[in-house]
Design a protein around this motif. Structure first.
Motif, PDB file in Angstrom:
ATOM      1  N   GLU A 459       0.829  -1.210   0.000  1.00  0.00           N
ATOM      2  CA  GLU A 459       0.000   0.000   0.000  1.00  0.00           C
ATOM      3  C   GLU A 459       0.861   1.257   0.000  1.00  0.00           C
ATOM      4  O   GLU A 459       0.596   2.219  -0.719  1.00  0.00           O
ATOM      5  N   GLY A 460       1.923   1.264   0.821  1.00  0.00           N
ATOM      6  CA  GLY A 460       2.810   2.420   0.857  1.00  0.00           C
ATOM      7  C   GLY A 460       3.487   2.657  -0.478  1.00  0.00           C
ATOM      8  O   GLY A 460       3.582   3.801  -0.952  1.00  0.00           O
ATOM      9  N   ARG A 461       3.991   1.569  -1.095  1.00  0.00           N
ATOM     10  CA  ARG A 461       4.630   1.712  -2.417  1.00  0.00           C
ATOM     11  C   ARG A 461       3.635   2.211  -3.452  1.00  0.00           C
ATOM     12  O   ARG A 461       3.966   3.048  -4.303  1.00  0.00           O
ATOM     13  N   SER A 462       2.411   1.710  -3.390  1.00  0.00           N
ATOM     14  CA  SER A 462       1.387   2.128  -4.348  1.00  0.00           C
ATOM     15  C   SER A 462       1.083   3.615  -4.212  1.00  0.00           C
ATOM     16  O   SER A 462       0.929   4.326  -5.217  1.00  0.00           O
ATOM     17  N   ILE A 463       1.004   4.108  -2.974  1.00  0.00           N
ATOM     18  CA  ILE A 463       0.716   5.530  -2.756  1.00  0.00           C
ATOM     19  C   ILE A 463       1.856   6.394  -3.289  1.00  0.00           C
ATOM     20  O   ILE A 463       1.628   7.409  -3.963  1.00  0.00           O
ATOM     21  N   ARG A 464       3.099   6.001  -3.009  1.00  0.00           N
ATOM     22  CA  ARG A 464       4.233   6.791  -3.494  1.00  0.00           C
ATOM     23  C   ARG A 464       4.330   6.750  -5.020  1.00  0.00           C
ATOM     24  O   ARG A 464       4.654   7.753  -5.660  1.00  0.00           O
ATOM     25  N   ASP A 465       4.032   5.592  -5.615  1.00  0.00           N
ATOM     26  CA  ASP A 465       4.014   5.500  -7.078  1.00  0.00           C
ATOM     27  C   ASP A 465       2.932   6.410  -7.662  1.00  0.00           C
ATOM     28  O   ASP A 465       3.147   7.077  -8.683  1.00  0.00           O
ATOM     29  N   ALA A 466       1.759   6.430  -7.030  1.00  0.00           N
ATOM     30  CA  ALA A 466       0.662   7.264  -7.523  1.00  0.00           C
ATOM     31  C   ALA A 466       1.023   8.740  -7.426  1.00  0.00           C
ATOM     32  O   ALA A 466       0.697   9.531  -8.316  1.00  0.00           O
TER      33      ALA A 466
END
Length: 705
Positions: A459-466
């Motif tokens: 989830e953290g990686r997804s937020i930073r990617d977004a």
């Protein structure tokens, strides 16, 4: 209407209304998404018309029902359920953005909101378009929707009010109305004065706080025997000496409710408040003026005491009661959390102004009070509707009393010294602003401590990617705009004006139902990702230092937090927007009085005003607000008179995300009130909203690399 309300309640657990199509993009959610985007586009063009208001409410009702159905549907896999709930979150985000543009539709989201025939018709058509199987009673609308005006009003007159009017059919004339002051403009006859008056609060402070001189009180005791603090007694003394209009802007927690009730030697008194605090106002009235009966208006006012001295009504139902409230014979009016009326075009503001004007037309010197610890949220012009409610200005110019005082200055806005003197003239109309540090030294200090947390995992990686994807999109759009320019000199450095324009375009274009991210959906995801970490921190505090107040913006974050507290075997209470006044009062009483209740989980919007939670000295802010004022209001549920310990507000900040920028922007906005009201020399920051500033900060940082 009762039948409609029953259907809505039943809709929360509907199992009979099944789709007749496969669970794919032909269902009801795409119908809701299309409809809500149409409403959002209409709101961008101006105030919503009746047809779009009906569509807005129909989408909100169906979204709630569909969310409950999806959660209860055992035929869905976990992945299907998560996908459907995510799409519904997108619809909810656009509803929130639309309500932020046209605040008059916020009342359509409340449990008390009436559902018109037009709304039921729109809802039925959406259900049919979405392939849902309708109940027989939902297929038939009782009557064809009659033509409605732009802001339909369902007016009621409670039977208790009729009985009071019959008992006293003739209100005595107020002969003092004939002695109202008349404006005699001379130098200022052709000047536009609103701009200079607002600027006077930005630039005319001269180091002085915005507070009128108040007399020394002769006593610190009320007639009922309760003891006042000196600053409270000063305002009561000013009212007893004949001052009749007040913008009481004391910092939150300094007892504005008590001051207004004791100053109000003007009965019957009307009190307009947010829904969440109207029961608390009745309690406070019983405490401070026990010789006066208070009544609270619920719904259509069926249980109203028509012979009470104090009538308490919430903003959300003013439309039903504005007619009789204006002719009831009130001698005074108090508007609590008066920053709620800063948008003059909103329905709540129009009704407040309408009622106040009717009171002024019947009483020569009514007591009019506006209470708010945060009168300025985005700009100094937030004062405007409050001043108009108090009768200091009308729609176009200062009224007679203020105009004459401005004339007596002997200057025009073009003359040196006008701003300082004009500011003083407005303050003397009745602005009262005291800070805790100055008048309540016995209230312990408070501080805001930021707790950075790392969002690990997928989830953290997804937020930073977004966030990186959104930033890259902003950069592309910026360079496209630069390349499209013709006949202009090359840009040196960063064009900050264009940066803000690109951010504005992006906010207008994006919505959460698209494949891309925007600042609203991203912050929502960050809030969900932080929920367990914030709850874990609050649980540690509760175990080590005692009771904790936990604030979040979204219900799913509150739900996750309560699950954590339950696993930790911590007893909790909760304050949410969908509770009845009785439920809310019971939850607050449990937190305050039951030593076993360790945490109260509060909605930032539903519990951010009017509550006394000083039994705790620790606040955890799991999600960031979009305004410094909302954050301050939440903290001051604890940091107020009666607090005996230093207060700490723990802000949970997601490191390496837009969360950190939003926290910085909230802190920068806090200087607005300090500059305009407290005489601070801090530079006044730009008044653009934080969403826009956050997007601009992302783009500026990327262009600076």
């Amino acid at each position: 209407m009762a039948r409609s309300g029953t259907r809505r309640a039943a809709g929360g657990t509907r199992t009979a209304s099944r789709r007749t199509r496969p669970l794919d993009n032909d269902g009801v959610i795409p119908v809701l998404a299309r409809a809500v985007r149409e409403v959002e586009a209409a709101a961008q063009r101006g105030p919503l018309k009746a047809s779009n208001r009906s569509k807005f409410q129909a989408v909100a009702l169906l979204m709630r029902e569909e969310r409950a159905r999806v959660k209860a549907d055992q035929e869905l896999t976990d992945a299907q359920r998560a996908e459907q709930l995510k799409r519904l979150d997108g619809v909810a985000t656009i509803l929130a953005k639309t309500a932020a543009r046209d605040t008059s539709v916020i009342q359509l989201l409340t449990e008390e909101a009436s559902v018109s025939e037009a709304t039921r018709t729109v809802k039925r058509d959406m259900m049919i378009a979405g392939g849902m199987e309708l109940q027989p009673e939902e297929l038939v609308i009782a009557a064809e929707p009659s033509p409605v005006v732009e802001s339909p009003v369902r007016s009621v007159v409670p039977q208790a009010v009729v009985q009071r009017q019959l008992a006293n059919p003739f209100l005595p004339p107020d002969f003092a109305l004939a002695d109202q002051p008349v404006a005699h403009p001379r130098r200022l006859a052709n000047w536009e004065l609103f701009g200079p008056l607002f600027k006077s609060f930005e630039y005319g402070a001269g180091g002085g706080a915005a507070s009128m001189p108040l007399p020394e009180p002769s006593t610190l005791h009320s007639k009922s025997g309760t003891t006042l603090m000196k600053h409270q007694a000063e305002l009561v003394a000013a009212a007893s000496h004949g001052h009749r209009t007040f913008l009481l802007a004391d910092e939150p927690g300094l007892g504005k409710t008590a001051q207004s009730l004791l100053a109000a030697d003007a009965f019957p008194l009307l009190v307009v408040v947010p829904n969440v605090v109207k029961t608390n106002w009745a309690r406070e009235a019983e405490r401070w003026v026990p010789n006066r009966r208070a009544t609270v208006i619920h719904g259509d006012g069926g249980d109203l005491d028509g012979f009470a001295d104090i009538v308490i009504v919430n903003y959300e139902i003013l439309d039903r009661h504005a007619g009789w409230l204006g002719s009831f014979g009130f001698k005074g009016m108090v508007v609590d959390e008066a920053h709620f009326i800063k948008n003059k075009d909103s329905q709540r503001s129009r009704f407040v102004l309408q009622i106040a004007e009717k009171i002024r037309s019947r009483v020569a010197a009514p007591l009019l009070m506006a209470l708010t610890g945060t009168p300025l949220i985005n700009s100094v012009e937030d004062f405007r509707t409050i001043w108009e409610y108090l009768g200091w200005i009308d729609d176009k110019k200062p009224r007679a009393k203020l105009m004459n005082e401005l004339e007596d200055i002997g200057l025009t806005p073009a003359d040196p010294g006008f701003f300082v003197e004009a500011r003083k003239a407005v303050i003397d109309q009745g602005i009262v602003r005291r800070r805790k540090v100055d008048v309540a030294a016995d209230i312990p200090a408070r501080r805001i401590a930021d707790i950075p947390v790392e969002l690990d995992g997928e989830e953290g990686r997804s937020i930073r990617d977004a966030e990186r994807e959104l930033t890259a999109k902003l950069v592309r759009r910026y360079h496209q705009a630069i390349d499209a320019r013709t006949g202009q000199d090359p840009v040196v450095g960063i064009d900050h004006k264009l940066v803000r324009q690109v951010a504005r375009w992006e906010l207008e274009d994006q919505d959460a139902s698209s494949t891309g991210e925007n600042v609203f959906s991203m912050v929502r995801r960050i809030g969900r990702a932080k929920a367990q970490l914030a709850a874990d921190y609050a649980a540690q505090l509760a175990s080590n230092v005692g009771k904790v107040v936990f604030f979040a913006k979204h219900l799913d974050v509150m739900d996750q937090a309560e699950e954590v507290f339950a696993r930790r075997h911590l007893k909790t209470a909760t304050v949410r927007g969908d509770q009845t006044p009785a439920q809310r009062t019971a939850e607050i009483d449990a937190f305050v009085n039951d030593p076993e209740v360790a945490v109260i989980v509060c909605s930032l919007t539903a519990a951010g005003v009017g509550l006394n939670l000083q039994v705790s000295s620790n606040v955890v802010l799991a999600e960031l607000s979009w305004t410094s004022a909302e954050q301050t209001q939440a903290i001051d549920r604890v940091h107020r008179i009666g607090q005996e310990e230093p207060v700490t507000a723990w802000r949970i900040i997601a490191a390496q995300t837009i969360d950190t920028k939003i926290a910085e922007l909230i802190d920068s906005k806090a200087s607005l009130a300090a500059r305009a009201l407290d005489g601070s020399d801090e530079e006044l920051v730009d008044s653009g909203d934080i969403q826009l500033d956050a997007m601009a900060a992302l783009l500026t940082e990327a262009l600076s690399r």
